[in-house]
Design a protein around this motif. Structure first.
Motif, PDB file in Angstrom:
ATOM      1  N   UNK A  60      69.500 163.026  24.988  1.00 25.75           N
ATOM      2  CA  UNK A  60      69.070 164.047  24.038  1.00 25.75           C
ATOM      3  C   UNK A  60      69.793 163.887  22.704  1.00 25.75           C
ATOM      4  N   UNK A  61      69.017 164.031  21.626  1.00 26.14           N
ATOM      5  CA  UNK A  61      69.581 163.947  20.278  1.00 26.14           C
ATOM      6  C   UNK A  61      69.620 165.361  19.704  1.00 26.14           C
ATOM      7  N   UNK A  62      70.783 165.767  19.248  1.00 20.19           N
ATOM      8  CA  UNK A  62      70.923 167.105  18.678  1.00 20.19           C
ATOM      9  C   UNK A  62      70.266 167.181  17.302  1.00 20.19           C
ATOM     10  N   UNK A  63      69.701 168.334  16.951  1.00 20.58           N
ATOM     11  CA  UNK A  63      69.161 168.492  15.593  1.00 20.58           C
ATOM     12  C   UNK A  63      70.251 168.301  14.547  1.00 20.58           C
ATOM     13  N   UNK A  64      69.860 167.792  13.391  1.00 18.97           N
ATOM     14  CA  UNK A  64      70.756 167.555  12.264  1.00 18.97           C
ATOM     15  C   UNK A  64      71.892 166.583  12.611  1.00 18.97           C
ATOM     16  N   UNK A  65      71.532 165.560  13.381  1.00 10.63           N
ATOM     17  CA  UNK A  65      72.508 164.519  13.719  1.00 10.63           C
ATOM     18  C   UNK A  65      72.781 163.663  12.491  1.00 10.63           C
ATOM     19  N   UNK A  66      74.038 163.461  12.196  1.00 10.01           N
ATOM     20  CA  UNK A  66      74.413 162.691  11.007  1.00 10.01           C
ATOM     21  C   UNK A  66      74.416 161.191  11.302  1.00 10.01           C
ATOM     22  N   UNK A  67      74.301 160.414  10.215  1.00  9.95           N
ATOM     23  CA  UNK A  67      74.362 158.958  10.338  1.00  9.95           C
ATOM     24  C   UNK A  67      75.726 158.518  10.874  1.00  9.95           C
ATOM     25  N   UNK A  68      75.722 157.526  11.751  1.00 12.33           N
ATOM     26  CA  UNK A  68      76.918 156.934  12.373  1.00 12.33           C
ATOM     27  C   UNK A  68      77.610 157.893  13.351  1.00 12.33           C
ATOM     28  N   UNK A  69      76.873 158.905  13.804  1.00 12.45           N
ATOM     29  CA  UNK A  69      77.406 159.767  14.867  1.00 12.45           C
ATOM     30  C   UNK A  69      77.589 158.949  16.135  1.00 12.45           C
ATOM     31  N   UNK A  70      78.702 159.179  16.838  1.00 20.86           N
ATOM     32  CA  UNK A  70      79.001 158.456  18.079  1.00 20.86           C
ATOM     33  C   UNK A  70      78.898 159.405  19.269  1.00 20.86           C
ATOM     34  N   UNK A 108      80.285 153.946  27.945  1.00 16.93           N
ATOM     35  CA  UNK A 108      79.400 153.334  26.949  1.00 16.93           C
ATOM     36  C   UNK A 108      79.390 154.222  25.708  1.00 16.93           C
ATOM     37  N   UNK A 109      79.747 153.641  24.572  1.00 18.25           N
ATOM     38  CA  UNK A 109      79.781 154.376  23.302  1.00 18.25           C
ATOM     39  C   UNK A 109      78.589 153.943  22.442  1.00 18.25           C
ATOM     40  N   UNK A 110      77.822 154.932  21.999  1.00 19.12           N
ATOM     41  CA  UNK A 110      76.614 154.670  21.219  1.00 19.12           C
ATOM     42  C   UNK A 110      76.781 155.223  19.813  1.00 19.12           C
ATOM     43  N   UNK A 111      76.463 154.413  18.823  1.00 18.64           N
ATOM     44  CA  UNK A 111      76.494 154.854  17.426  1.00 18.64           C
ATOM     45  C   UNK A 111      75.066 154.931  16.908  1.00 18.64           C
ATOM     46  N   UNK A 112      74.712 156.103  16.351  1.00 18.75           N
ATOM     47  CA  UNK A 112      73.374 156.282  15.781  1.00 18.75           C
ATOM     48  C   UNK A 112      73.344 155.774  14.341  1.00 18.75           C
ATOM     49  N   UNK A 113      72.384 154.939  14.061  1.00 21.68           N
ATOM     50  CA  UNK A 113      72.172 154.458  12.697  1.00 21.68           C
ATOM     51  C   UNK A 113      70.801 154.948  12.231  1.00 21.68           C
TER      52      UNK A 113
END
Length: 294
Positions: free
Chosen positions: A237-247, A267-272
């Motif tokens: 699940x992706x939270x609303x208003x997720x910022x760039x490079x959130x881990x 496992x560490x995931x970075x959102x781009x």
């Protein structure tokens, strides 16, 4: 034992560097590999010779012994030790500078059979030579424990490779090295793992790291994404208003811990966040309206 020219087998000279030896071995091994030459006895024989030559010349210490002692290089330490013993014994019994050929022949006879009763009484057992081999694997290969056949000096050895093995790690297989002398114990086989990583994950000890693209709208409004892992797909699940490079961290979805069954890293995931391109006129109008609201 017949002298075998390992340099000639690999097509190199005695001035060859370690890198020259490695390149020559890989080239020759590919050419004569049993998988590429099925039912070819001559290719099988050549492949065994190539592996034996590489086993000696790729190891600096073994190469030094081979260059000095030729076909008897495996017994270099025994030869030198025997010479020292005979040297000291000769000095005590005969005085400085007086040696007997019998002193040395007794030692060689005791190692290779035959000889006088005197040499038979002094038969000494020696442990066999350790073998060193390198096994090249992909990161995903060592995510799970599995079996693999490794060819060392022309012999096939069936191995169980534990999950979580690290790049550069060496595992010792006892009793799979060279034969002992005079019924001495066999040496060991030391396997060094060379692990390549062509996956989208970066490994750091037992943790994995990856970056995934997240579209702008999902980053703003929230939603779901499907993540690939070595253990299958995971819905996140992706939270609303997720910022760039959130881990975010997925606990227990990393790499298995070596020889600790059931234990895994994280496992560490970075959102781009990907900015949309090729906008339609309607999209541009809506974005302008949004800009006015902000």
């Amino acid at each position: 034992m017949t002298y075998i020219d390992y340099y000639k087998i690999l097509g190199i000279n005695k001035k060859a560097t370690e890198n020259d030896i490695k390149k020559a071995y890989r080239k020759m091994a590919r050419k004569y590999h049993p998988d590429l030459n099925p039912d070819d006895k001559e290719a099988e024989r050549k492949f065994k010779e190539i592996n034996e030559a590489n086993e000696v010349l790729s190891n600096p210490e073994n190469r030094k012994k081979y260059d000095k002692y030729g076909k008897d290089w495996k017994h270099a330490e025994e030869f030198e030790k025997a010479q020292q013993q005979q040297h000291h014994r000769g000095r005590r019994q005969r005085g400085p500078g007086q040696y007997s050929e019998e002193d040395f022949s007794d030692f060689f006879s005791s190692m290779f059979g035959g000889g006088s009763a005197r040499s038979q009484r002094r038969n000494v057992q020696f442990r066999g030579q350790d073998y060193n081999a390198e096994l090249q694997l992909e990161l995903e290969d060592v995510y799970r424990t599995h079996k693999r056949t490794l060819t060392v000096n022309g012999k096939n050895i069936r191995l169980t490779i534990p999950a979580g093995v690290k790049n550069g790690q060496v595992i010792k297989i006892k009793g799979h090295g060279g034969e002992g002398i005079n019924d001495g114990p066999r040496g060991d086989l030391n396997i060094k793992f060379s692990i390549s990583n062509h996956s989208k994950f970066k490994r750091d000890k037992d943790n994995l790291y990856t970056t995934i693209d997240l579209d702008l709208y999902k980053a703003l409004l929230g939603g779901e994404v499907v993540i690939d892992t070595f253990d299958g797909k995971v819905k996140l699940k992706v939270k609303p208003e997720t910022k760039n490079l959130t881990k975010v961290k997925l606990k227990g979805k990393g790499f298995p811990v070596y020889k600790k069954e059931g234990q895994f890293g994280d496992l560490y995931i970075t959102y781009q966040i990907k900015t949309p391109t090729n906008l339609s006129d309607k999209e541009k109008e809506l974005i302008k309206e949004l800009a006015k609201l902000r």
